[in-house]
Design a protein around this motif. Structure first.
Motif, PDB file in Angstrom:
ATOM      1  N   ASN A 136      50.454  35.821  31.443  1.00  0.00           N
ATOM      2  CA  ASN A 136      49.430  36.411  30.447  1.00  0.00           C
ATOM      3  C   ASN A 136      48.105  36.416  31.071  1.00  0.00           C
ATOM      4  OD1 ASN A 136      51.331  36.967  28.280  1.00  0.00           O
ATOM      5  ND2 ASN A 136      51.358  34.671  28.045  1.00  0.00           N
ATOM      6  N   ARG A 137      47.976  35.797  32.359  1.00  0.00           N
ATOM      7  CA  ARG A 137      46.753  35.711  32.781  1.00  0.00           C
ATOM      8  C   ARG A 137      46.059  37.068  33.056  1.00  0.00           C
ATOM      9  NH1 ARG A 137      45.975  31.339  36.520  1.00  0.00           N
ATOM     10  NH2 ARG A 137      44.256  32.475  37.521  1.00  0.00           N
ATOM     11  N   PRO A 138      44.718  37.205  33.037  1.00  0.00           N
ATOM     12  CA  PRO A 138      43.850  38.447  33.311  1.00  0.00           C
ATOM     13  C   PRO A 138      44.129  38.618  34.839  1.00  0.00           C
ATOM     14  CG  PRO A 138      42.523  37.122  31.724  1.00  0.00           C
ATOM     15  CD  PRO A 138      43.953  36.291  32.191  1.00  0.00           C
ATOM     16  N   LEU A 139      44.198  39.920  35.151  1.00  0.00           N
ATOM     17  CA  LEU A 139      44.378  40.129  36.670  1.00  0.00           C
ATOM     18  C   LEU A 139      42.948  39.716  37.650  1.00  0.00           C
ATOM     19  CD1 LEU A 139      46.063  43.708  36.473  1.00  0.00           C
ATOM     20  CD2 LEU A 139      47.044  41.370  37.364  1.00  0.00           C
ATOM     21  N   ARG A 140      42.008  39.811  36.932  1.00  0.00           N
ATOM     22  CA  ARG A 140      40.720  39.576  37.697  1.00  0.00           C
ATOM     23  C   ARG A 140      40.615  37.926  37.842  1.00  0.00           C
ATOM     24  NH1 ARG A 140      37.648  43.368  39.275  1.00  0.00           N
ATOM     25  NH2 ARG A 140      38.069  45.644  38.405  1.00  0.00           N
ATOM     26  N   THR A 141      41.264  36.934  37.182  1.00  0.00           N
ATOM     27  CA  THR A 141      41.139  35.798  37.259  1.00  0.00           C
ATOM     28  C   THR A 141      41.981  35.155  38.333  1.00  0.00           C
ATOM     29  OG1 THR A 141      42.622  35.066  35.552  1.00  0.00           O
ATOM     30  CG2 THR A 141      40.455  35.600  34.939  1.00  0.00           C
ATOM     31  N   LEU A 142      42.824  36.041  38.855  1.00  0.00           N
ATOM     32  CA  LEU A 142      43.825  35.492  39.905  1.00  0.00           C
ATOM     33  C   LEU A 142      43.355  35.386  41.183  1.00  0.00           C
ATOM     34  CD1 LEU A 142      46.922  37.726  38.888  1.00  0.00           C
ATOM     35  CD2 LEU A 142      46.257  35.540  38.133  1.00  0.00           C
TER      36      LEU A 142
END
Length: 532
Positions: A136-142
């Motif tokens: 469920n993580r936003p892609l830009r926070t990876l």
């Protein structure tokens, strides 16, 4: 499965073809490794497989590329999507949704896969690549490496018959890279999927390849078994260089095979020691105390203390998501920092104007293209000279030292990933700051270019700079770093001389150390000097 029939590709206004008169056939279920010098045309060759060349990139394609019976001249990329899946070098540019799970499902939605099948494939892929906790993580926070695994997963869920991977492990830590390559190999062996991989870190992937396509840079392609091709190439992993030095024939491609051949070499080296490298005792350049970085509930950096001294090259290592990039941005001053202090030559970079901060701390990020904003290479170099107060031509000289031959009138966005990185390195290093922070600086660089990069870093250190290289490239660390700092879950878990830290962990040990264990040798260069 894939047929290249007298294929040549020439881009607009180029005087010569990038690839010239290439004819070859790649069979179903082959894992084909594509390698060559930075800018030699590897990405062009790969993008011709799914029609991006020339439908998207422009230019002229002569000859035919046929994939599973479909001629790419007649089938644009969208009509090949069910057959060919592609992962590009910068995964963030290819994402079209917001979260990990959405991205994994998007391609299947476009292909009309039933919802029940989609859910099953998403779960399988999350487990296969070890990213279930990122669902469920936003892609830009990876982190960069996490984004790369998601990009690979988004391709795998569609179950294409051909998978094209452009530098798939460049941002992955060694363990994650092994997991991804094991998953890809399983697809080849168990499902008969055809895989093309372009990779500069040959030490990671060459033992898995069925054949190799080597692009020497003159438009031609050398095709053959990996050991045969690597016997004469200018680009080779450490295991092959060591095999050449020891006179092994055929050349080993895995550490296990090399160790079986290395007993006589270990006997010749017994009793000797490589040149000693240890942390610097120079004056402090950067002092950080109690640095904390949080993103919501996630603690990316947890009360870290760090000292960097003049003349020191420090490697910052750790698995993807351990906090390396967050720490670099925090001490550089432009990134988030909730707590802690940073002192660089008597000032906190976060409290200085951007131009003043850059003269104290220079940072090359994981996505270096973000720093390029002008229309030509010459304009970028001229601006770098002017803004840093350097003599005219300094930036261009640095660029030529890294990657010679890039034309002044080339647009930075038209360069290969490795050439673009070299340009950003030249731009940032022109200012010669007292602290230089490099985040994955060798992505997209071939072995000779990495050696030239290492020479430049050593020159910076010799002139009194403190240099930090955040990297997963264990071979670069073995050749360059005086000291290694290892992070895990936002904390420093190891800090010491390179030889002590990297050899203590099989994950971070270079190929030469694994082959010659328990002897203390880290690089082929040191072995060659000892034998001489």
């Amino acid at each position: 499965m894939i047929i290249f029939d007298r294929v040549s590709v020439t881009y607009h206004e180029a005087t010569e073809a990038v690839v010239r008169d290439v004819s070859l056939t790649i069979d179903e279920g082959e894992l084909c490794l594509v390698t060559g010098a930075t800018g030699a045309g590897k990405s062009t060759l790969l993008r011709a497989v799914n029609g991006l060349v020339p439908h998207f990139t422009g230019g002229t394609l002569a000859g035919r590329v046929v994939v599973d019976g479909r001629d790419t001249r007649d089938f644009p990329p969208r009509e090949l999507a069910d057959v060919v899946g592609m992962v590009v070098q910068d995964p963030l540019h290819g994402f079209v949704t917001d979260t990990v799970e959405e991205e994994l499902a998007y391609g299947m939605e476009q292909l009309g896969v039933p919802a029940s099948t989609m859910r099953k494939r998403v779960e399988e892929t999350l487990d296969l690549l070890g990213i279930a906790e990122l669902r469920n993580r936003p892609l830009r926070t990876l982190s960069g490496g996490q984004q790369q695994r998601v990009a690979i997963g988004a391709v795998l869920t569609a179950h294409p018959r051909v998978i094209v991977l452009d530098e798939p492990t460049s941002a992955l830590d060694p363990t994650a890279a092994e997991d991804v390559l094991a998953a890809v190999t399983r697809l080849v062996h168990d499902l008969g999927i055809t895989v093309l991989i372009s990779e500069h870190r040959l030490e990671r992937v060459v033992q898995y390849a069925d054949r190799m396509l080597y692009l020497p840079g003159d438009g031609t392609v050398v095709d053959g078994p990996p050991a045969a091709v690597l016997a004469t190439t200018a680009i080779a992993p450490p295991i092959v260089e060591l095999g050449r030095l020891a006179g092994w024939d055929p050349l080993p491609l895995s550490v296990r095979d090399a160790r079986r051949r290395a007993s006589s070499l270990r006997e010749r080296l017994a009793g000797g020691n490589p040149p000693a490298r240890s942390p610097s005792d120079g004056e402090p350049r950067l002092t950080a105390r109690g640095v904390v970085v949080r993103y919501g509930d996630l603690v990316a950096v947890n009360r870290i203390d760090l000292d960097l001294r003049a003349g020191e090259v420090v490697a910052l290592m750790g698995r993807n998501g351990s906090g390396k990039s967050s720490l670099l941005w925090a001490v550089q001053g432009a990134g988030a920092r909730q707590r802690g202090t940073v002192d660089v030559d008597g000032a906190d970079p976060a409290r200085l104007a951007p131009a003043q901060a850059r003269r104290r701390v220079g940072l090359v990020p994981q996505t270096p293209a973000d720093l390029l904003y002008l229309d030509t290479v010459a304009a970028e170099c001229t601006a770098a000279d002017r803004e840093s107060g350097s003599d005219a031509g300094v930036c261009r000289a640095l660029l030529d030292r890294l990657v010679p031959g890039i034309a002044d009138d080339r647009h930075p966005r038209d360069l290969s990933e490795g050439q673009r990185l070299a340009l950003v390195l030249a731009v940032q290093l022109t200012a010669a700051p007292s602290v230089v922070l490099l985040d994955e600086p060798t992505r997209g660089l071939d072995y000779p270019t990495k050696r030239r990069f290492a020479d430049i870093v050593r020159d910076l250190a010799a002139r009194g700079a403190a240099v930090v290289v955040a990297t997963h490239d264990v071979e670069l660390v073995a050749a360059l770093a005086d000291r290694v700092v290892v992070m895990a879950q936002g904390e420093v878990v190891a800090d010491g001389p390179t030889a002590e830290v990297v050899v203590a962990s099989p994950t971070f040990a270079p190929q030469t150390a694994k082959i010659l264990h328990p002897l203390p040798w880290l690089t082929v260069t040191d072995v060659a000097s000892a034998l001489a």
